[in-house]
Design a protein around this motif. Sequence first.
Motif, PDB file in Angstrom:
ATOM      1  N   LEU A   1       0.898   4.559 -15.237  1.00 37.10           N
ATOM      2  CA  LEU A   1       0.667   4.557 -13.791  1.00 37.10           C
ATOM      3  C   LEU A   1      -0.490   3.627 -13.432  1.00 37.10           C
ATOM      4  N   PHE A   2      -1.575   3.705 -14.193  1.00 38.21           N
ATOM      5  CA  PHE A   2      -2.738   2.852 -13.928  1.00 38.21           C
ATOM      6  C   PHE A   2      -2.359   1.373 -14.044  1.00 38.21           C
ATOM      7  N   CYS A   3      -1.613   1.019 -15.084  1.00 37.31           N
ATOM      8  CA  CYS A   3      -1.169  -0.369 -15.258  1.00 37.31           C
ATOM      9  C   CYS A   3      -0.256  -0.790 -14.103  1.00 37.31           C
ATOM     10  N   SER A   4       0.576   0.131 -13.638  1.00 31.52           N
ATOM     11  CA  SER A   4       1.469  -0.165 -12.519  1.00 31.52           C
ATOM     12  C   SER A   4       0.684  -0.435 -11.248  1.00 31.52           C
TER      13      SER A   4
ATOM     14  N   PHE B   1       7.882  -4.608 -14.740  1.00 27.63           N
ATOM     15  CA  PHE B   1       8.074  -3.906 -16.011  1.00 27.63           C
ATOM     16  C   PHE B   1       7.376  -2.552 -15.989  1.00 27.63           C
ATOM     17  N   PHE B   2       6.112  -2.521 -15.579  1.00 25.86           N
ATOM     18  CA  PHE B   2       5.359  -1.266 -15.558  1.00 25.86           C
ATOM     19  C   PHE B   2       5.941  -0.274 -14.551  1.00 25.86           C
ATOM     20  N   VAL B   3       6.343  -0.777 -13.389  1.00 26.52           N
ATOM     21  CA  VAL B   3       6.877   0.105 -12.348  1.00 26.52           C
ATOM     22  C   VAL B   3       8.183   0.758 -12.796  1.00 26.52           C
ATOM     23  N   ILE B   4       9.088  -0.040 -13.334  1.00 22.43           N
ATOM     24  CA  ILE B   4      10.368   0.502 -13.807  1.00 22.43           C
ATOM     25  C   ILE B   4      10.148   1.492 -14.946  1.00 22.43           C
ATOM     26  N   LEU B   5       9.254   1.149 -15.864  1.00 23.22           N
ATOM     27  CA  LEU B   5       8.953   2.051 -16.978  1.00 23.22           C
ATOM     28  C   LEU B   5       8.385   3.370 -16.466  1.00 23.22           C
ATOM     29  N   PHE B   6       7.477   3.306 -15.504  1.00 17.57           N
ATOM     30  CA  PHE B   6       6.868   4.517 -14.952  1.00 17.57           C
ATOM     31  C   PHE B   6       7.921   5.398 -14.276  1.00 17.57           C
ATOM     32  N   MET B   7       8.785   4.794 -13.473  1.00 24.46           N
ATOM     33  CA  MET B   7       9.821   5.564 -12.783  1.00 24.46           C
ATOM     34  C   MET B   7      10.799   6.194 -13.771  1.00 24.46           C
ATOM     35  N   LEU B   8      11.119   5.474 -14.823  1.00 24.17           N
ATOM     36  CA  LEU B   8      12.013   6.028 -15.843  1.00 24.17           C
ATOM     37  C   LEU B   8      11.370   7.210 -16.560  1.00 24.17           C
ATOM     38  N   ILE B   9      10.060   7.122 -16.806  1.00 26.52           N
ATOM     39  CA  ILE B   9       9.355   8.236 -17.455  1.00 26.52           C
ATOM     40  C   ILE B   9       9.381   9.476 -16.566  1.00 26.52           C
TER      41      ILE B   9
ATOM     42  N   TYR C   1       0.828  -1.207   0.000  1.00 31.70           N
ATOM     43  CA  TYR C   1       0.000   0.000   0.000  1.00 31.70           C
ATOM     44  C   TYR C   1       0.866   1.263   0.000  1.00 31.70           C
ATOM     45  N   ASN C   2       1.963   1.245   0.737  1.00 34.76           N
ATOM     46  CA  ASN C   2       2.862   2.405   0.743  1.00 34.76           C
ATOM     47  C   ASN C   2       3.495   2.619  -0.620  1.00 34.76           C
ATOM     48  N   PHE C   3       3.813   1.520  -1.299  1.00 28.36           N
ATOM     49  CA  PHE C   3       4.414   1.629  -2.624  1.00 28.36           C
ATOM     50  C   PHE C   3       3.410   2.193  -3.630  1.00 28.36           C
ATOM     51  N   ILE C   4       2.162   1.762  -3.531  1.00 29.99           N
ATOM     52  CA  ILE C   4       1.106   2.300  -4.395  1.00 29.99           C
ATOM     53  C   ILE C   4       0.923   3.797  -4.136  1.00 29.99           C
ATOM     54  N   PHE C   5       0.945   4.185  -2.871  1.00 25.93           N
ATOM     55  CA  PHE C   5       0.819   5.594  -2.506  1.00 25.93           C
ATOM     56  C   PHE C   5       1.984   6.410  -3.079  1.00 25.93           C
ATOM     57  N   PHE C   6       3.188   5.843  -3.030  1.00 26.21           N
ATOM     58  CA  PHE C   6       4.360   6.532  -3.573  1.00 26.21           C
ATOM     59  C   PHE C   6       4.232   6.729  -5.076  1.00 26.21           C
ATOM     60  N   LEU C   7       3.740   5.712  -5.776  1.00 26.88           N
ATOM     61  CA  LEU C   7       3.571   5.825  -7.229  1.00 26.88           C
ATOM     62  C   LEU C   7       2.585   6.940  -7.580  1.00 26.88           C
ATOM     63  N   CYS C   8       1.505   7.036  -6.802  1.00 30.46           N
ATOM     64  CA  CYS C   8       0.523   8.101  -7.045  1.00 30.46           C
ATOM     65  C   CYS C   8       1.119   9.479  -6.776  1.00 30.46           C
ATOM     66  N   LEU C   9       1.905   9.578  -5.711  1.00 33.77           N
ATOM     67  CA  LEU C   9       2.537  10.857  -5.386  1.00 33.77           C
ATOM     68  C   LEU C   9       3.580  11.264  -6.419  1.00 33.77           C
ATOM     69  N   SER C  10       4.104  10.289  -7.158  1.00 33.31           N
ATOM     70  CA  SER C  10       5.106  10.601  -8.179  1.00 33.31           C
ATOM     71  C   SER C  10       4.547  11.542  -9.237  1.00 33.31           C
ATOM     72  N   VAL C  11       3.255  11.404  -9.560  1.00 34.66           N
ATOM     73  CA  VAL C  11       2.621  12.302 -10.527  1.00 34.66           C
ATOM     74  C   VAL C  11       2.544  13.717  -9.960  1.00 34.66           C
ATOM     75  N   CYS C  12       2.185  13.815  -8.683  1.00 38.65           N
ATOM     76  CA  CYS C  12       2.143  15.136  -8.032  1.00 38.65           C
ATOM     77  C   CYS C  12       3.534  15.755  -7.991  1.00 38.65           C
ATOM     78  N   TYR C  13       4.526  14.919  -7.725  1.00 42.66           N
ATOM     79  CA  TYR C  13       5.905  15.407  -7.708  1.00 42.66           C
ATOM     80  C   TYR C  13       6.303  15.951  -9.083  1.00 42.66           C
ATOM     81  N   LEU C  14       5.945  15.225 -10.139  1.00 40.12           N
ATOM     82  CA  LEU C  14       6.281  15.666 -11.492  1.00 40.12           C
ATOM     83  C   LEU C  14       5.595  16.991 -11.819  1.00 40.12           C
TER      84      LEU C  14
ATOM     85  N   ARG D   1      -1.342  12.057 -20.297  1.00 33.50           N
ATOM     86  CA  ARG D   1      -2.220  10.891 -20.385  1.00 33.50           C
ATOM     87  C   ARG D   1      -1.463   9.573 -20.606  1.00 33.50           C
ATOM     88  N   PRO D   2      -0.432   9.531 -21.461  1.00 31.19           N
ATOM     89  CA  PRO D   2       0.332   8.271 -21.597  1.00 31.19           C
ATOM     90  C   PRO D   2       0.999   7.855 -20.284  1.00 31.19           C
ATOM     91  N   THR D   3       1.516   8.851 -19.548  1.00 32.93           N
ATOM     92  CA  THR D   3       2.148   8.554 -18.260  1.00 32.93           C
ATOM     93  C   THR D   3       1.127   8.029 -17.267  1.00 32.93           C
TER      94      THR D   3
END
Length: 245
Positions: free
Chosen positions: A58-61, A74-82, A13-26, A52-54
């Motif tokens: 994120l949704f797939c991740s 695969f999705f997580v690494i791709l999202f972080m690289l983006i 759950y913390n990892f999912i929360f971090f992924l969502c916050l990554s968009v806010c960070y960007l 929208r592509p990002t």
Amino acid sequence: MTVKLYKRGPIIYNFIFFLCLSVCYLYIVSALNYGHSALNLEKFKIFLISQRPTLLILFCSLISVFWIKKISKFFVILFMLIITFFCFRYFYIKFDKIILVLTFAYIILAFYFYILWNLELQDVVYCPGYSTMDITKKSYYRLDVEMELQNGIIWDGYITNWDKNNIFVVFEKEIEIISDVVELHINFENHKFRQKGQIVSNYGTGYGIKFISMKQHLNKYWGWKDFYTIIKDRGYTPNISGCVR
């Protein structure tokens, strides 16, 4: 067949929360680059439309991480690289040192959360140690165990995979689970070992159980840690390759 989860750990759950916050960070980095307030909702909506592509990645991740799928890495690494790519892109536009510092801070946090999440996936509750396609016995060692439900019903099974805090138990046939909290009984060389646990996953006729700490009455029986130490000293090794997701 994949592992069915009943309960997920806080790391997921913390990892999912971090992924969502990554968009806010960007978005904050984007706001610094273009010189407008990060609290501007209209700008935020425009930013989301442009990304929208990002957001799709994120949704797939999020879905794959939540359901513990192999493709999630695969999705997580791709999202972080983006996210990292866009951050460096904003930096090269203005060479803003603040953006550079934020970018490296994100890389460190992303690496930290990814390592924690990857370690979580190595828990035995996600790795049955066998496949439902196996035609031979599902465990090299015959470590018999009894699983007692809260209503007193006891089911006989055997251990297919284990570690210090988790265990995976398989039964010869389908059993009815009426409670997620169970007590495991292990009789090994005239010694009794007992440990309470919580069912968190299911695969075929097997169940992944995470142990719950409890006071052991040493004059009657020992707990899982004692049994784990004994079988480890005797060379019993779990099937670390038996992860099915």
